[in-house]
Write a protein that holds these residues in place. Sequence first.
Motif, PDB file in Angstrom:
ATOM      1  N   ALA A 103       2.787   7.886  -2.042  1.00 13.77           N
ATOM      2  CA  ALA A 103       1.895   6.756  -1.743  1.00 13.77           C
ATOM      3  C   ALA A 103       0.555   6.926  -2.461  1.00 13.77           C
ATOM      4  CB  ALA A 103       1.683   6.639  -0.233  1.00 13.77           C
ATOM      5  N   LEU A 151      -1.845  -1.468   0.149  1.00 14.83           N
ATOM      6  CA  LEU A 151      -0.886  -0.545  -0.476  1.00 14.83           C
ATOM      7  C   LEU A 151       0.427  -0.673   0.276  1.00 14.83           C
ATOM      8  CD1 LEU A 151      -0.065   2.100  -2.074  1.00 14.83           C
ATOM      9  CD2 LEU A 151      -1.108   3.380  -0.192  1.00 14.83           C
ATOM     10  N   ASN A 152       1.481  -1.060  -0.439  1.00 14.22           N
ATOM     11  CA  ASN A 152       2.816  -1.141   0.168  1.00 14.22           C
ATOM     12  C   ASN A 152       3.761  -0.224  -0.592  1.00 14.22           C
ATOM     13  OD1 ASN A 152       1.857  -3.137   1.849  1.00 14.22           O
ATOM     14  ND2 ASN A 152       2.618  -4.813   0.569  1.00 14.22           N
ATOM     15  N   VAL A 153       4.499   0.586   0.144  1.00 12.22           N
ATOM     16  CA  VAL A 153       5.452   1.500  -0.479  1.00 12.22           C
ATOM     17  C   VAL A 153       6.804   1.368   0.198  1.00 12.22           C
ATOM     18  CG1 VAL A 153       5.969   3.898  -1.083  1.00 12.22           C
ATOM     19  CG2 VAL A 153       3.592   3.147  -0.949  1.00 12.22           C
ATOM     20  N   GLU A 154       7.831   1.175  -0.611  1.00  9.06           N
ATOM     21  CA  GLU A 154       9.208   1.206  -0.114  1.00  9.06           C
ATOM     22  C   GLU A 154       9.849   2.480  -0.664  1.00  9.06           C
ATOM     23  OE1 GLU A 154      13.438  -1.130  -0.948  1.00  9.06           O
ATOM     24  OE2 GLU A 154      11.587  -1.810  -1.909  1.00  9.06           O
ATOM     25  N   PHE A 155      10.286   3.338   0.241  1.00 10.88           N
ATOM     26  CA  PHE A 155      10.913   4.589  -0.190  1.00 10.88           C
ATOM     27  C   PHE A 155      12.409   4.325  -0.389  1.00 10.88           C
ATOM     28  CE2 PHE A 155       7.044   5.781   2.022  1.00 10.88           C
ATOM     29  CZ  PHE A 155       6.475   6.654   1.110  1.00 10.88           C
ATOM     30  N   THR A 204      10.318   7.949   6.559  1.00  9.10           N
ATOM     31  CA  THR A 204       9.683   6.659   6.350  1.00  9.10           C
ATOM     32  C   THR A 204      10.516   5.817   5.383  1.00  9.10           C
ATOM     33  OG1 THR A 204       7.582   7.780   6.611  1.00  9.10           O
ATOM     34  CG2 THR A 204       7.510   5.550   5.687  1.00  9.10           C
ATOM     35  N   ALA A 205      10.900   4.644   5.819  1.00  8.23           N
ATOM     36  CA  ALA A 205      11.584   3.708   4.921  1.00  8.23           C
ATOM     37  C   ALA A 205      10.561   2.879   4.154  1.00  8.23           C
ATOM     38  CB  ALA A 205      12.523   2.804   5.706  1.00  8.23           C
ATOM     39  N   SER A 206       9.504   2.476   4.849  1.00  9.76           N
ATOM     40  CA  SER A 206       8.437   1.742   4.166  1.00  9.76           C
ATOM     41  C   SER A 206       7.114   1.976   4.869  1.00  9.76           C
ATOM     42  CB  SER A 206       8.749   0.239   4.093  1.00  9.76           C
ATOM     43  OG  SER A 206       8.685  -0.328   5.383  1.00  9.76           O
ATOM     44  N   LEU A 207       6.073   1.837   4.074  1.00 14.82           N
ATOM     45  CA  LEU A 207       4.698   2.113   4.526  1.00 14.82           C
ATOM     46  C   LEU A 207       3.798   1.028   3.956  1.00 14.82           C
ATOM     47  CD1 LEU A 207       2.312   4.041   5.460  1.00 14.82           C
ATOM     48  CD2 LEU A 207       2.533   5.141   3.224  1.00 14.82           C
ATOM     49  N   ASN A 208       3.133   0.304   4.832  1.00 14.23           N
ATOM     50  CA  ASN A 208       2.185  -0.721   4.393  1.00 14.23           C
ATOM     51  C   ASN A 208       0.812  -0.408   4.971  1.00 14.23           C
ATOM     52  OD1 ASN A 208       4.301  -2.074   3.208  1.00 14.23           O
ATOM     53  ND2 ASN A 208       4.609  -3.466   4.933  1.00 14.23           N
ATOM     54  N   VAL A 209      -0.190  -0.444   4.119  1.00 18.04           N
ATOM     55  CA  VAL A 209      -1.547  -0.163   4.570  1.00 18.04           C
ATOM     56  C   VAL A 209      -2.486  -1.258   4.071  1.00 18.04           C
ATOM     57  CG1 VAL A 209      -3.468   1.481   4.565  1.00 18.04           C
ATOM     58  CG2 VAL A 209      -1.106   2.325   4.439  1.00 18.04           C
TER      59      VAL A 209
END
Lengths: 161, 161
Positions: B65, B102-106, A99-104
Motif C-alpha cells: 500500500a 488510496l485504494n488497494v486490491e490484493f 486483507t482482500a482490499s484496503l481503502n483509505v
Amino acid sequence: MEEKVLHAIQDDYPEDFAWCYGCGRLNHEGHHFRTGWIGEKTVTIYSPEPKHIAVPGFVYGGVVASLIDCHGTGSASLALHKKNGHHAGEAAEPPRFVTASLNVEFVKPTPHGIPLKAIGVVHEIHPKKFRIETEVSANDELCARGEVIAVVMPSTFIQQK
Amino acid sequence: MEEKVLHAIQDDYPEDFAWCYGCGRLNHEGHHFRTGWIGEKTVTIYSPEPKHIAVPGFVYGGVVASLIDCHGTGSASLALHKKNGHHAGEAAEPPRFVTASLNVEFVKPTPHGIPLKAIGVVHEIHPKKFRIETEVSANDELCARGEVIAVVMPSTFIQQK
C-alpha cells in the motif's frame, strides 16, 4: 495517562502467524499494532515513530494505511473468535485473516507526536469474510477513514516447509 | 541485472519535501521509493526488506500500500512537471502532491525476495488533481492493483516554522 489495549487479539495469534510487520508480536522491527474490543467496537492505538513522517510534523500516509490494514484483520479476527465463543486472552487460538482490499480516505493531515486511535465497526459479509469500517483520529480529531475487506487466511498463504 | 529507475522525480523534490518515510531521499530510515517514466507510464521498483513480511515468504500488505501511495504521488508529480514543460533530472523543482485517497486490491499473496514493480497510468482530473491506476507485480505476476487520488500539496500541510 497513556491509553493501552489490554487484551489484544494479536497477542494470541499462533506463532506461525505472529511475524507480520504491522501486527506481529514476533517481528521485532515492526509496528506491533494491537487490537482489542472497546464495547461493540474495536480499537488499535499507535504512536508513530519519529521517522514515520510525510513532511515534518505530519504522519506518513502509508503508516496510517498500515494501521487501518492490521486493525481491519485484527478486528475480523476478534469478531469471528467471539462468534466462535472465545475471547482475547484465552488459550484458544484465534482465526488469522488477510486483507482482500484496503481503502483509505485521508480527511486531513495527520499530526505527528500524538497517539493515533483507530476505532472499527465490524460487519460480517459471510462466515469467512468481514468488512471493517475504521476511523483514525488524533486528539479526537478525525484524520482518516478506512475500509478493509478481510478474509480468513487461505492455505496458499502458508509457505511450504 | 537489477532494474533501476534512472531519473526519479523524488530526486528533485525540494529539500523541505524530501523527508517522506515512503519516498523521501533525506529520510534515511525510509523506503526510498523512486518513480520515473517508462514510455507513457510511470514505474517504481522496490525490494522489500527482510522485516517487511506478512507471514514468512510473503510481503506485508501495508508496504505494498505504501508503494502504491508514493508511486501515485510521484506519478502525479511527474505528470504535472511534464505538463509544465519540465523533465525529471532538470534543475526545476517539481510540484509535490499528497494523497487524498488510496485504494488497494490484493490480487494474490505477494512473494517476498523478488523486486516489486509498480506500473502506473496517470489521469488528470483537473490541473491540481490526478488519478493514478497502478499495478504491482513480482516476476511479471500481478499481485495488487491500486488507485490513488493525488492533489497538489495544500499549504496546510506545511508546518509553521
